[in-house]
Scaffold this motif. Structure first.
Motif, PDB file in Angstrom:
ATOM      1  N   ARG A 901      34.732  26.060  -7.451  1.00 21.97           N
ATOM      2  CA  ARG A 901      34.517  27.071  -6.409  1.00 21.97           C
ATOM      3  C   ARG A 901      34.978  28.451  -6.871  1.00 21.97           C
ATOM      4  NH1 ARG A 901      38.420  28.920  -2.765  1.00 21.97           N
ATOM      5  NH2 ARG A 901      37.539  30.085  -1.008  1.00 21.97           N
ATOM      6  N   ASN A 902      36.057  28.510  -7.611  1.00 21.92           N
ATOM      7  CA  ASN A 902      36.671  29.796  -7.959  1.00 21.92           C
ATOM      8  C   ASN A 902      36.291  30.307  -9.341  1.00 21.92           C
ATOM      9  OD1 ASN A 902      38.157  29.979  -5.498  1.00 21.92           O
ATOM     10  ND2 ASN A 902      39.639  28.499  -6.309  1.00 21.92           N
ATOM     11  N   VAL A 903      35.709  29.473 -10.191  1.00 17.61           N
ATOM     12  CA  VAL A 903      35.460  29.881 -11.573  1.00 17.61           C
ATOM     13  C   VAL A 903      34.386  30.964 -11.635  1.00 17.61           C
ATOM     14  CG1 VAL A 903      33.654  28.151 -12.042  1.00 17.61           C
ATOM     15  CG2 VAL A 903      35.133  28.974 -13.907  1.00 17.61           C
ATOM     16  N   LEU A 908      33.542  30.187 -16.962  1.00 13.72           N
ATOM     17  CA  LEU A 908      32.751  28.976 -17.137  1.00 13.72           C
ATOM     18  C   LEU A 908      32.132  28.920 -18.533  1.00 13.72           C
ATOM     19  CD1 LEU A 908      31.773  26.462 -15.656  1.00 13.72           C
ATOM     20  CD2 LEU A 908      29.801  27.764 -14.859  1.00 13.72           C
ATOM     21  N   GLU A 909      31.678  30.064 -19.037  1.00 18.79           N
ATOM     22  CA  GLU A 909      31.096  30.090 -20.376  1.00 18.79           C
ATOM     23  C   GLU A 909      32.131  29.751 -21.433  1.00 18.79           C
ATOM     24  OE1 GLU A 909      29.443  33.986 -20.470  1.00 18.79           O
ATOM     25  OE2 GLU A 909      27.440  33.328 -19.813  1.00 18.79           O
ATOM     26  N   ILE A 910      33.347  30.242 -21.232  1.00 14.23           N
ATOM     27  CA  ILE A 910      34.419  29.920 -22.179  1.00 14.23           C
ATOM     28  C   ILE A 910      34.740  28.434 -22.144  1.00 14.23           C
ATOM     29  CG2 ILE A 910      36.866  30.302 -22.686  1.00 14.23           C
ATOM     30  CD1 ILE A 910      36.492  33.168 -21.639  1.00 14.23           C
ATOM     31  N   TYR A 911      34.810  27.868 -20.918  1.00 14.25           N
ATOM     32  CA  TYR A 911      35.149  26.451 -20.787  1.00 14.25           C
ATOM     33  C   TYR A 911      34.035  25.562 -21.348  1.00 14.25           C
ATOM     34  CZ  TYR A 911      36.603  22.025 -18.682  1.00 14.25           C
ATOM     35  OH  TYR A 911      37.000  20.728 -18.496  1.00 14.25           O
ATOM     36  N   ALA A 912      32.786  25.961 -21.147  1.00  9.64           N
ATOM     37  CA  ALA A 912      31.666  25.135 -21.587  1.00  9.64           C
ATOM     38  C   ALA A 912      31.463  25.178 -23.089  1.00  9.64           C
ATOM     39  CB  ALA A 912      30.380  25.591 -20.889  1.00  9.64           C
ATOM     40  N   ALA A 913      31.943  26.214 -23.745  1.00 16.16           N
ATOM     41  CA  ALA A 913      31.730  26.373 -25.192  1.00 16.16           C
ATOM     42  C   ALA A 913      32.272  25.152 -25.928  1.00 16.16           C
ATOM     43  CB  ALA A 913      32.408  27.638 -25.694  1.00 16.16           C
ATOM     44  N   LEU A 918      25.252  25.708 -20.781  1.00 14.92           N
ATOM     45  CA  LEU A 918      24.963  26.250 -19.458  1.00 14.92           C
ATOM     46  C   LEU A 918      23.556  26.831 -19.429  1.00 14.92           C
ATOM     47  CD1 LEU A 918      28.290  28.099 -18.570  1.00 14.92           C
ATOM     48  CD2 LEU A 918      27.329  26.110 -17.387  1.00 14.92           C
ATOM     49  N   HIS A 919      22.952  26.815 -18.231  1.00  8.97           N
ATOM     50  CA  HIS A 919      21.625  27.401 -18.043  1.00  8.97           C
ATOM     51  C   HIS A 919      21.664  28.357 -16.857  1.00  8.97           C
ATOM     52  CE1 HIS A 919      20.966  23.535 -20.134  1.00  8.97           C
ATOM     53  NE2 HIS A 919      19.963  24.176 -20.741  1.00  8.97           N
ATOM     54  N   LEU A 920      22.704  29.190 -16.809  1.00 12.12           N
ATOM     55  CA  LEU A 920      22.866  30.094 -15.673  1.00 12.12           C
ATOM     56  C   LEU A 920      22.069  31.373 -15.874  1.00 12.12           C
ATOM     57  CD1 LEU A 920      26.726  29.813 -15.066  1.00 12.12           C
ATOM     58  CD2 LEU A 920      24.902  28.770 -13.721  1.00 12.12           C
ATOM     59  N   ARG A 921      21.606  31.919 -14.750  1.00 10.34           N
ATOM     60  CA  ARG A 921      20.974  33.242 -14.753  1.00 10.34           C
ATOM     61  C   ARG A 921      21.905  34.182 -14.013  1.00 10.34           C
ATOM     62  NH1 ARG A 921      14.654  32.024 -13.100  1.00 10.34           N
ATOM     63  NH2 ARG A 921      14.143  30.696 -14.892  1.00 10.34           N
ATOM     64  N   HIS A 922      22.365  35.230 -14.698  1.00  7.59           N
ATOM     65  CA  HIS A 922      23.304  36.143 -14.053  1.00  7.59           C
ATOM     66  C   HIS A 922      23.240  37.495 -14.767  1.00  7.59           C
ATOM     67  CE1 HIS A 922      26.181  36.060 -17.434  1.00  7.59           C
ATOM     68  NE2 HIS A 922      25.770  34.834 -17.580  1.00  7.59           N
ATOM     69  N   ASN A 929      33.332  38.754 -12.657  1.00  9.31           N
ATOM     70  CA  ASN A 929      33.574  38.758 -11.212  1.00  9.31           C
ATOM     71  C   ASN A 929      32.663  37.809 -10.429  1.00  9.31           C
ATOM     72  OD1 ASN A 929      35.588  40.772 -11.350  1.00  9.31           O
ATOM     73  ND2 ASN A 929      33.993  42.349 -11.582  1.00  9.31           N
ATOM     74  N   ILE A 930      31.548  37.466 -10.997  1.00  9.18           N
ATOM     75  CA  ILE A 930      30.597  36.624 -10.266  1.00  9.18           C
ATOM     76  C   ILE A 930      31.072  35.172 -10.286  1.00  9.18           C
ATOM     77  CG2 ILE A 930      28.253  35.689 -10.278  1.00  9.18           C
ATOM     78  CD1 ILE A 930      27.298  38.340 -11.345  1.00  9.18           C
ATOM     79  N   ARG A 931      31.118  34.582  -9.090  1.00 14.44           N
ATOM     80  CA  ARG A 931      31.443  33.153  -8.964  1.00 14.44           C
ATOM     81  C   ARG A 931      30.150  32.429  -8.592  1.00 14.44           C
ATOM     82  NH1 ARG A 931      36.001  32.286  -4.806  1.00 14.44           N
ATOM     83  NH2 ARG A 931      34.842  33.882  -3.660  1.00 14.44           N
ATOM     84  N   PRO A 932      29.486  31.820  -9.533  1.00 13.58           N
ATOM     85  CA  PRO A 932      28.135  31.286  -9.290  1.00 13.58           C
ATOM     86  C   PRO A 932      28.108  30.080  -8.333  1.00 13.58           C
ATOM     87  CG  PRO A 932      28.916  30.630 -11.454  1.00 13.58           C
ATOM     88  CD  PRO A 932      29.918  31.597 -10.930  1.00 13.58           C
ATOM     89  N   PHE A 933      29.233  29.381  -8.179  1.00 14.10           N
ATOM     90  CA  PHE A 933      29.240  28.166  -7.359  1.00 14.10           C
ATOM     91  C   PHE A 933      30.245  28.282  -6.215  1.00 14.10           C
ATOM     92  CE2 PHE A 933      28.417  26.546 -11.810  1.00 14.10           C
ATOM     93  CZ  PHE A 933      27.040  26.492 -11.656  1.00 14.10           C
ATOM     94  N   ARG A 934      30.373  29.456  -5.634  1.00  9.80           N
ATOM     95  CA  ARG A 934      31.407  29.680  -4.625  1.00  9.80           C
ATOM     96  C   ARG A 934      31.081  29.033  -3.280  1.00  9.80           C
ATOM     97  NH1 ARG A 934      28.436  34.194  -5.242  1.00  9.80           N
ATOM     98  NH2 ARG A 934      27.495  35.168  -3.383  1.00  9.80           N
TER      99      ARG A 934
END
Length: 952
Positions: A901-903, A908-913, A918-922, A929-934
């Motif tokens: 919720r807070n990531v 998230l990109e650092i953790y997933a490396a 990841l397949h995020l669009r941002h 600052n963007i929390r994609p799954f808040r």
């Protein structure tokens, strides 16, 4: 001559008897002897209600009325105490044969040479006993078919009002089916085809089973087409069709109630039922015309009550329905107590509906109906019929109390409802107890309301445990869907909090608990030094192993069903012996409060919503008394609104960004402020939500107040019950990655997810796109199974829920036949894998509950569809916390959800490396600052259900 013969029995021969076949008989003598015989029938044969136009009686000579197109009649010798044809009477085109019998062996002749119709259940018991006795003494191949036929007919009548009618009906159907198979061309077999339809109709009325009725209908259609000259087939076919369309009408009405059928479909079903009932009435013989007139009137009145009579004057239709019912009641003979008890409630229902629609009722008419009911009560002593009449009398008296303003009648009304519930048994007791409770609740009488709802719950549970199939077990539970919540509300209102907890536990996951207790029974008995009972329990469990899943279809299944019923009867007898074993006195019984709290690993919170408000009951381990938390905003009506929004979201796809899903979660969160305050006081807690609340992750709906560790359970007994001797933990894990068939759109993250998770599980085996059969083997051979695939919950049948694999669907009906007692945890990283079935939400009939029923220790599943990236990130974080950092699995899931919720995108990109892609669009400029799954739609879908103490 007739004086020497000494006794007469009459019956109408189906078909036509040509005059040239009756050599030596004059029309005059036939008429005279026939009339004299009829007089003797009326005087001497009162014990047997032989119905003209329906049944066949032959003498010692052959009389084949059904098989050929022309009736064959041959003279009998009359020697040896046999029967002779005394006369044939032809009046108005109807041909009646009067058969003279000797006094010696008169009853045997009646039962062994024709069809006899017992008119009451008591009379049927005597006929059945006599038939069994004669079958044990005679080997006459001409007599035995008729004895079997009459035994089956007596069993069918005996089932009316019986506490357990299914066994009688299965035996009757078994006898009739065997008779047709062994004597396909004989007259008894033709009569048996008609009788099968009657027994199948009664079976449908008992538990909604339409398979045998459909098979009987098909056979009657074949016979009717082959022998159009036989009127019995036409009448029996019309009667079977009317029963079938009547049952179909109720099915459609149930579907309309849950939004799965349109009102227009209900109108068409009602019109067809009216047409079929009218045809059955018109074709019925005079002695049964009142019965089918009642069916027609009841269907007509049902259409008026449900506003299905389009284009008709509703007032005129109501008046006609009342007049039809009164005329049918007046036409019933005094001994027809069962029809009277079934018809008077219909008349009362029409009168009550008219009063509710018009706002007025005639007190004199109500008193007239009351007098009819009291008169019928004086005529019957059968508990089932008396219960129905008492309940009906309570209903009409309550209406008169409302109309006249006579509050003094309230006590009388409640007493009648209570007496009805106490007099009846089985499903009728459940229904009457609910009506008693509703009436008491309407007058704010907490003690009586609580007693009525509790009685209904307990009886529904007892009826459910005797069911043969999953459908039969669920049938009584559908009636008490709201009873647990209402019972808890009124018990809490009376200050009986411990009893309120017991009521909620009693109404939650009944079928699951029974299955778990049965599975662990042999080990419990061996541990208490009762190997004989353990062996008997194991044998019966093996015999019933397929029963909860596979429902036999069609008339050919009657022997199978009967064997299962016999096994169930032996099981219930064994249960009585098991309850005599110290420590197992409460086997398959609702638990007491001390039993519930003993052995709880941590606090348990029951959450429910009643009509007047919700409540949470907090049960501490080994605590003295539960603690009550009022949830005044949580009414059952508001929960139903949130559930409707949630279901609509699922129907249109349930995308995480869908506004309906967000609205449903918001509605539920607003109602649970007090609950979140309570959960914040506990470090670890298990939630047991009832009804529609089970569709939501209750503990996550307040993002600012998320408890440290929350899991879910179908009920408290899953947490406290020992599973016998679970297999030692061997540390084997199966990770299944399957992107699904091409039409599913694929699952691009499945492979990456299991590859990343495999790093945290030493010795884990990865299986890519396995076949459904191979997956079943994986479930029984590993401690942990993780699925990254597509899934779908069953809409109409919970067993239709399935994993959508590349090589085909793996359905729940296949999974639950396996013994999964060695499976410690199942993780379903799949959409809708945690959704309970809509029909019986309290039974946890979805992947989590049914996997636990099959033996799994715990299950993680999703309540709605989740974005692939969100699910993968959550699962990898969960295994990271559990396996690498030693956080218990339930707590690890909660921490992973708060993290997701807070990531931010950058975090998230650092953790997933190095772990997953990841397949995020941002927008890349604001990744910090963007929390994609808040939103909760992204991170709150997964719940943990089950135990944790069995995991390392």
């Amino acid at each position: 001559m007739l004086a020497q013969v000494g006794g007469l029995v009459a019956a109408q021969v189906v078909g036509h008897v040509p005059g040239d076949r009756i050599a030596g008989w004059t029309a005059f003598s036939a008429v005279v002897l026939g009339l004299v015989a009829l007089r003797h029938v009326l005087v001497l044969n009162r014990g047997f209600a032989l119905r003209p136009g329906e049944y066949l009686l032959t003498g010692a000579g052959r009389l084949t009325a059904f098989a050929p197109a022309v009736v064959e009649v041959s003279r009998a010798s009359g020697s040896g105490g046999g029967a002779t044809i005394a006369s044939i009477l032809v009046v108005g085109g109807a041909t009646t044969v009067f058969t003279a019998l000797s006094l010696r062996g008169e009853e045997a002749q009646r039962l062994g040479f024709g069809s006899v119709s017992p008119r009451t259940p008591g009379h049927a018991r005597r006929v059945a006993g006599r038939c069994r006795h004669l079958l044990g003494r005679t080997t006459n191949p001409k007599t035995r078919p008729w004895l079997r036929l009459n035994l089956a007919d007596a069993l069918t009548m005996q089932s009316v009002g019986a506490d357990e009618p299914r066994g009688l009906l299965y035996e009757a159907l078994d006898l009739l089916t065997g008779l047709i198979e062994e004597h396909p061309g004989a007259a008894p077999s033709a009569v048996a085809a008609v009788k099968i339809a009657e027994a199948a109709d009664r079976l449908e009325r008992v538990d909604g089973d339409l398979d045998v009725l459909d098979a009987a209908l098909r056979r009657l259609e074949e016979l009717g087409n082959a022998h159009p000259e036989v009127p019995q087939f036409g009448f029996a076919l019309a009667g079977a069709r009317s029963s079938r369309t009547h049952a179909h009408l109720w099915q459609v009405l149930d579907q309309v109630e849950v939004g799965r059928a349109s009102r227009q479909e209900a109108v068409r079903a009602w019109e067809q039922a009216v047409a079929d009932c009218r045809r059955a009435r018109d074709l019925a013989p005079a002695t049964r015309r009142a019965e089918f007139a009642i069916d027609l009137a009841s269907v007509r009145s049902l259409g008026v009550q449900l506003d299905l009579a389009d284009g008709q004057d509703r007032g005129a239709v109501v008046t006609a329905a009342k007049e039809d019912l009164r005329a049918a009641i007046d036409a019933l003979p005094r001994h027809a107590a069962e029809l009277m008890a079934a018809t008077l409630p219909m008349l009362v229902a029409v009168v009550c509906w008219e009063a509710s629609e018009t706002g007025r009722a005639d007190p004199d008419e109500l008193r007239s109906v009351e007098r009819r009911i009291r008169r019928s009560l004086r005529r019957t002593r059968d508990p089932a019929f008396r219960g129905a009449l008492l309940n009906t009398l309570a209903t009409v008296t309550a209406l008169r109390s409302t109309v006249t303003g006579a509050d003094s009648l309230v006590t009388t009304v409640l007493d009648l409802y209570r007496r009805a519930a106490e007099t009846a048994s089985g499903g009728a007791e459940v229904r009457y107890a609910l009506e008693w409770a509703d009436a008491a609740a309407a007058h704010d009488l907490a003690d009586q309301a609580a007693e009525g709802y509790t009685r209904a719950l307990r009886q529904a549970r007892m009826v459910s445990t005797t069911g043969l199939t999953r459908d039969q077990r669920a049938f009584p539970l559908r009636r008490v869907r709201r009873a647990a919540a209402e019972a808890a509300y009124w018990l809490a209102d009376s200050g009986r909090l411990a009893d309120a907890v017991v009521a909620l536990e009693t109404g939650r996951a009944i079928t699951l608990t029974d299955a778990v207790e049965r599975r662990r029974l042999p080990d419990l008995l061996r541990a208490r030094d009762h190997p004989d009972l353990a062996e008997a329990a194991g044998e019966l469990a093996a015999e019933l192993a397929a029963e909860p899943v596979f429902r036999p279809k069609g008339a050919q299944s009657v022997p199978v069903r009967r064997r299962l019923f016999s096994a169930q009867r032996r099981w219930l007898a064994l249960v009585d012996r098991i309850r005599g074993v110290p420590g197992l006195e409460g086997f398959l019984l609702p638990p007491g409060y001390p039993e519930l709290v003993t052995g709880l690993p941590h606090p348990v919170v029951y959450v429910t919503a009643a009509e007047r408000g919700g409540l949470a009951l907090v049960v501490e381990p080994d605590g003295d008394a539960p603690r009550l938390v009022r949830l005044p905003e949580l009414t059952s009506a508001d929960v139903d609104k949130a559930v409707a929004v949630f279901r609509r979201s699922r129907e249109i796809g349930g995308a995480p960004g869908d506004s309906r899903l967000r609205r449903a979660l918001g509605l539920m969160g607003d109602m649970l402020t007090e609950l979140h305050a309570e959960l914040g006081e506990h470090g670890k807690v298990t939630l047991i939500p009832l009804g529609g609340l089970g569709l939501f992750p209750l503990h996550l709906l307040d993002p600012e107040n998320i408890p440290a560790q929350v899991s879910y359970a179908p009920n408290a007994r899953v947490l406290t019950g020992s599973e016998g001797r679970p297999r030692a933990f061997i540390g084997s894990s199966a990770l299944i990655a399957d992107s699904g068939p091409p039409e599913s759109g694929g699952l691009r993250t499945a492979e990456a997810e299991v590859r990343a998770i495999g790093r945290y599980l030493s010795g884990a085996s990865v299986f890519r796109s396995p076949r459904p059969g191979d997956v079943l083997d994986l479930l029984t051979g590993h401690d942990l199974c993780h699925f990254a695939c597509h899934a779908e919950a069953g809409r109409d049948d919970p067993l239709d829920g399935h994993l959508n694999l590349s090589h085909g669907r793996l359905e729940l009906r296949d999974i639950v036949t396996k013994d999964l007692s060695g499976l410690r945890l199942v993780v379903l990283s799949a959409c809708e894998s945690g959704v309970p079935h809509d029909d019986l939400l309290d039974e946890s009939l979805g992947f989590p509950g049914m996997l636990i029923e099959a033996g799994a220790g715990a299950v993680i599943g999703s309540l709605w569809k989740v974005r692939d990236d969100a699910a993968t990130a959550l699962m990898v974080r969960f295994y990271d916390l559990w396996q690498r950092r030693g956080v218990p699995p339930g707590k690890a899931l909660g921490q992973a959800q708060r993290w997701l919720r807070n990531v931010t995108v950058e975090q998230l990109e650092i953790y997933a490396a190095g772990r997953f892609t990841l397949h995020l669009r941002h927008p890349g400029h604001d990744a910090g600052n963007i929390r994609p799954f808040r939103h909760p739609a992204d991170w709150a879908a997964f719940i943990y259900m089950g135990r944790e103490d069995h995991l390392p």
